[in-house]
Write a protein that holds these residues in place. Structure first.
Motif, PDB file in Angstrom:
ATOM      1  N   MET A 212     -21.715 -16.935  46.115  1.00 12.82           N
ATOM      2  CA  MET A 212     -21.749 -18.400  46.170  1.00 12.82           C
ATOM      3  C   MET A 212     -20.801 -18.998  47.197  1.00 12.82           C
ATOM      4  N   ALA A 213     -20.037 -18.157  47.909  1.00 12.73           N
ATOM      5  CA  ALA A 213     -19.076 -18.689  48.885  1.00 12.73           C
ATOM      6  C   ALA A 213     -19.715 -18.782  50.270  1.00 12.73           C
ATOM      7  N   TYR A 214     -20.911 -19.328  50.310  1.00  6.45           N
ATOM      8  CA  TYR A 214     -21.645 -19.433  51.563  1.00  6.45           C
ATOM      9  C   TYR A 214     -21.389 -20.790  52.219  1.00  6.45           C
ATOM     10  N   LEU A 215     -21.684 -20.888  53.490  1.00  8.72           N
ATOM     11  CA  LEU A 215     -21.459 -22.104  54.262  1.00  8.72           C
ATOM     12  C   LEU A 215     -22.268 -23.272  53.707  1.00  8.72           C
ATOM     13  N   ARG A 216     -21.585 -24.354  53.371  1.00 13.94           N
ATOM     14  CA  ARG A 216     -22.244 -25.581  52.930  1.00 13.94           C
ATOM     15  C   ARG A 216     -22.607 -26.387  54.169  1.00 13.94           C
ATOM     16  N   ARG A 217     -23.857 -26.296  54.571  1.00 15.65           N
ATOM     17  CA  ARG A 217     -24.294 -26.941  55.813  1.00 15.65           C
ATOM     18  C   ARG A 217     -24.398 -28.462  55.680  1.00 15.65           C
ATOM     19  N   ASP A 218     -24.514 -28.948  54.445  1.00 15.92           N
ATOM     20  CA  ASP A 218     -24.665 -30.388  54.252  1.00 15.92           C
ATOM     21  C   ASP A 218     -23.324 -31.107  54.229  1.00 15.92           C
ATOM     22  N   VAL A 219     -22.213 -30.354  54.305  1.00 23.16           N
ATOM     23  CA  VAL A 219     -20.879 -30.956  54.290  1.00 23.16           C
ATOM     24  C   VAL A 219     -20.347 -30.967  55.720  1.00 23.16           C
ATOM     25  N   LYS A 220     -19.977 -32.136  56.207  1.00 26.16           N
ATOM     26  CA  LYS A 220     -19.586 -32.262  57.617  1.00 26.16           C
ATOM     27  C   LYS A 220     -18.086 -32.466  57.809  1.00 26.16           C
ATOM     28  N   ARG A 221     -17.280 -32.266  56.761  1.00 23.73           N
ATOM     29  CA  ARG A 221     -15.826 -32.398  56.943  1.00 23.73           C
ATOM     30  C   ARG A 221     -15.295 -31.158  57.654  1.00 23.73           C
ATOM     31  N   ASP A 222     -14.062 -31.238  58.173  1.00 30.24           N
ATOM     32  CA  ASP A 222     -13.444 -30.104  58.858  1.00 30.24           C
ATOM     33  C   ASP A 222     -13.343 -28.904  57.922  1.00 30.24           C
ATOM     34  N   ILE A 223     -13.382 -27.712  58.515  1.00 27.68           N
ATOM     35  CA  ILE A 223     -13.427 -26.465  57.746  1.00 27.68           C
ATOM     36  C   ILE A 223     -12.168 -25.655  57.997  1.00 27.68           C
ATOM     37  N   LEU A 224     -11.667 -25.038  56.931  1.00 25.73           N
ATOM     38  CA  LEU A 224     -10.574 -24.082  57.029  1.00 25.73           C
ATOM     39  C   LEU A 224     -11.055 -22.751  56.459  1.00 25.73           C
ATOM     40  N   CYS A 225     -10.965 -21.696  57.271  1.00 24.94           N
ATOM     41  CA  CYS A 225     -11.278 -20.343  56.829  1.00 24.94           C
ATOM     42  C   CYS A 225      -9.989 -19.530  56.768  1.00 24.94           C
ATOM     43  N   LEU A 226      -9.735 -18.900  55.626  1.00 24.68           N
ATOM     44  CA  LEU A 226      -8.553 -18.072  55.435  1.00 24.68           C
ATOM     45  C   LEU A 226      -9.018 -16.649  55.129  1.00 24.68           C
ATOM     46  N   ALA A 227      -8.526 -15.682  55.889  1.00 20.40           N
ATOM     47  CA  ALA A 227      -8.987 -14.303  55.723  1.00 20.40           C
ATOM     48  C   ALA A 227      -7.818 -13.334  55.746  1.00 20.40           C
ATOM     49  N   GLY A 228      -7.990 -12.246  55.008  1.00 20.11           N
ATOM     50  CA  GLY A 228      -7.041 -11.136  55.035  1.00 20.11           C
ATOM     51  C   GLY A 228      -7.800  -9.852  54.808  1.00 20.11           C
ATOM     52  N   GLY A 229      -7.389  -8.762  55.454  1.00 21.18           N
ATOM     53  CA  GLY A 229      -8.084  -7.491  55.304  1.00 21.18           C
ATOM     54  C   GLY A 229      -9.535  -7.606  55.718  1.00 21.18           C
ATOM     55  N   SER A 230     -10.431  -6.931  54.970  1.00 29.12           N
ATOM     56  CA  SER A 230     -11.848  -6.987  55.320  1.00 29.12           C
ATOM     57  C   SER A 230     -12.489  -8.282  54.845  1.00 29.12           C
TER      58      SER A 230
ATOM     59  N   PRO B 257     -16.832 -12.150  55.903  1.00 31.21           N
ATOM     60  CA  PRO B 257     -17.531 -13.382  55.534  1.00 31.21           C
ATOM     61  C   PRO B 257     -17.006 -14.612  56.253  1.00 31.21           C
ATOM     62  N   MET B 258     -15.713 -14.619  56.605  1.00 33.01           N
ATOM     63  CA  MET B 258     -15.165 -15.769  57.310  1.00 33.01           C
ATOM     64  C   MET B 258     -15.675 -15.817  58.760  1.00 33.01           C
ATOM     65  N   ILE B 259     -15.825 -14.649  59.393  1.00 31.15           N
ATOM     66  CA  ILE B 259     -16.425 -14.593  60.731  1.00 31.15           C
ATOM     67  C   ILE B 259     -17.872 -15.073  60.668  1.00 31.15           C
ATOM     68  N   SER B 260     -18.583 -14.664  59.626  1.00 25.84           N
ATOM     69  CA  SER B 260     -19.967 -15.096  59.454  1.00 25.84           C
ATOM     70  C   SER B 260     -20.049 -16.617  59.337  1.00 25.84           C
ATOM     71  N   ILE B 261     -19.137 -17.216  58.575  1.00 24.82           N
ATOM     72  CA  ILE B 261     -19.131 -18.670  58.418  1.00 24.82           C
ATOM     73  C   ILE B 261     -18.830 -19.356  59.746  1.00 24.82           C
ATOM     74  N   ALA B 262     -17.846 -18.838  60.494  1.00 29.16           N
ATOM     75  CA  ALA B 262     -17.533 -19.423  61.801  1.00 29.16           C
ATOM     76  C   ALA B 262     -18.735 -19.323  62.740  1.00 29.16           C
ATOM     77  N   ARG B 263     -19.395 -18.184  62.723  1.00 24.30           N
ATOM     78  CA  ARG B 263     -20.589 -18.019  63.556  1.00 24.30           C
ATOM     79  C   ARG B 263     -21.697 -18.964  63.116  1.00 24.30           C
ATOM     80  N   GLY B 264     -21.815 -19.155  61.805  1.00 25.59           N
ATOM     81  CA  GLY B 264     -22.827 -20.066  61.304  1.00 25.59           C
ATOM     82  C   GLY B 264     -22.583 -21.498  61.737  1.00 25.59           C
TER      83      GLY B 264
END
Length: 340
Positions: A201-219, A223-230
């Protein structure tokens, strides 16, 4: 064992679905568009428990941490570990939050390439025998040789065009980890594995247009790279600012910047920063500390105005949640999948 379908009825409703005896109730329900609650999907969290009213099921993993002795006494079972032995009636509380955007399917994937990302994270590419559409940030379950049960790994790529026949997974080598050992040491190019997905359920919400923060550690990088690419690939998200923060133990653990630099608007709307908890005497010009501390120092109360996604080790996730709570961030705008 010959495959046989059993009818699973939801108590108190007119809903039912068919579940094969080589499948589990949770995933079969989702394949039939029934919003069966879940989180980890591999027996650890217990969020997919159901009450067995009638019928019989077998547990794939009787020692699953999410299944207690009290659950057994109350005829409560894990949806992600239960296969039907007969027609069943079960009681769950469906929630639209868990309704699949793309119904999960089981396909065969062929390992076509692998490449190092860091000293202990590699990317593995699988070509699929059939399409599997997914949203940025979702994961799939891999059936690996010599490994009992399935392993959950997030995709790092996105669906491009009308066909979705490639999945990239960024996996960290875990000492004595059976799943990662199979990927790093057992699988050879050209080998096939079973892949079941998408989930999460932690997929990119395309209908939300506010600024995004992605926080990642380890592997949690994947999913955070996928969201940025999306975000970068979606014309409707043009103008959305995305800050990507990565946390590692030491400078050699830091990764992801090169993947983001390849995206449109890097340095303008897309920014990368990193923190290491222990520079260990190495030359390091970035932040020293934890990634949640970096986020707090950079944004403070502005976090309340951002859509926040994170993935990484459990301790990191707990620290992020505590920090966001302290800043009054609504958890409706915070997205993560619970892994153990």
């Amino acid at each position: 064992m010959n495959n046989q379908n059993h009818r699973i009825t939801l108590a108190g409703t007119d809903q039912f679905f068919e579940c094969a005896n080589d499948d589990v109730l949770l995933r079969s329900a989702l394949r039939n568009n029934i919003a069966f609650p879940y989180e980890c999907n591999v027996g650890a969290c217990g969020n997919c428990k159901f009450e067995l009213i009638e019928g019989a099921v077998d547990a794939r993993w009787p020692e699953a941490p999410g299944w207690t002795a009290k659950d057994r006494e109350r005829r409560r079972h894990l949806g992600c570990q239960s296969t039907p032995r007969a027609d069943c009636t079960i009681r769950i509380r469906p929630s639209q939050h868990y309704a699949p955007i793309h119904r999960p399917k089981r396909v065969t994937g062929t390992l076509t390439s692998r490449r190092p990302v860091t000293h202990d994270i590699w990317e593995f590419r699988f070509e699929l025998a059939d399409d599997m559409r997914f949203e940025p940030g979702q994961y799939a379950l891999l059936t690996l040789p010599g490994v009992s049960g399935q392993r959950a790994y997030s995709m790092s790529n996105i669906v491009q065009g009308s066909h979705a026949k490639v999945l990239d997974f960024q996996v960290r080598r875990v000492p004595n980890g059976r799943g990662s050992n199979a990927l790093f040491h057992t699988l050879a190019t050209g080998d096939e594995v079973g892949i079941d997905g998408p989930y999460g359920m932690a997929y990119l919400r395309r209908d939300v247009k506010r600024d995004i923060l992605c926080l990642a550690g380890g592997s949690g990088l994947a999913p955070m790279i996928s969201i940025a690419r999306g975000v970068a690939a979606d014309p409707e998200m043009r103008g959305v600012r995305l800050n990507f923060l990565y946390g590692g133990r030491s400078p050699r653990d830091v990764c992801g910047r090169d993947m983001l630099e390849a995206l449109e608007n890097f340095g303008e709307l897309l920014h990368f920063d990193a923190a290491v908890s222990d520079a260990g005497g190495e030359q390091w010009g970035g932040h020293t500390g934890f990634v949640h501390e970096l986020a707090e120092s950079m944004f403070g109360d502005r976090l309340r105005d951002m859509e926040i996604y994170f993935a990484g080790p459990p301790a990191m996730g707990q620290a992020i949640q505590k920090m966001l709570l302290a800043h009054g961030v609504s958890f409706g705008q915070v997205h993560f999948d619970q892994f153990y």
